[in-house]
Design a protein around this motif. Structure first.
Motif, short mmCIF file in Angstrom:
data_model
loop_
_atom_site.label_atom_id
_atom_site.label_comp_id
_atom_site.label_asym_id
_atom_site.label_seq_id
_atom_site.Cartn_x
_atom_site.Cartn_y
_atom_site.Cartn_z
N THR A 86 0.85 -1.19 0.00
CA THR A 86 0.00 0.00 0.00
C THR A 86 0.88 1.24 0.00
N ASN A 87 0.59 2.18 -0.89
CA ASN A 87 1.31 3.44 -0.98
C ASN A 87 0.45 4.56 -0.42
N GLY A 88 1.08 5.50 0.27
CA GLY A 88 0.36 6.63 0.81
C GLY A 88 1.31 7.60 1.49
N TYR A 89 0.79 8.31 2.48
CA TYR A 89 1.55 9.33 3.19
C TYR A 89 1.48 9.09 4.69
N MET A 90 2.62 9.33 5.37
CA MET A 90 2.70 9.18 6.82
C MET A 90 3.33 10.43 7.41
N TYR A 91 2.97 10.69 8.68
CA TYR A 91 3.61 11.79 9.39
C TYR A 91 5.07 11.46 9.65
N ARG A 92 5.93 12.46 9.59
CA ARG A 92 7.35 12.28 9.87
C ARG A 92 7.59 11.85 11.32
#
Length: 98
Positions: A86-92
């Motif tokens: 799964t591709n997406g965005y995460m918080y640093r």
């Protein structure tokens, strides 16, 4: 007499901006994928806003492939969980400081 010079200067400026844009895209495509382990429970989102849908959750110690550092708060990430990528965005903040 000033109009032709102004016109030519504008065209040269536009060409320079276009060349710079093409150059930066080639740099970002050559970035490497770096694997990190999360340090807290994290969520993979489909976008970089508060209204973005949650794609999946991962616990501390999960391996996440960071594919791009796209924002001050977010990274573009790839998570493989239960055999599904799964591709997406995460918080640093999901990752240790480096």
């Amino acid at each position: 007499m000033n109009r032709p010079i102004l016109f030519l200067t504008s065209l040269l400026g536009l060409a320079a901006c276009t060349a710079a844009k093409e150059n930066t895209s080639s740099v970002s495509s050559s970035t490497k994928v770096v694997t990190h382990n999360t340090v807290v429970d994290c969520v993979l989102y489909d976008g970089m806003t508060k209204e973005s849908a949650q794609l999946l959750s991962v616990g501390p110690g999960a391996q996440v492939q960071v594919t791009d550092t796209v924002d001050v708060y977010f990274v573009k990430a790839r998570v493989i969980k239960d055999g599904k990528t799964t591709n997406g965005y995460m918080y640093r903040t999901c990752f240790p400081q480096r």
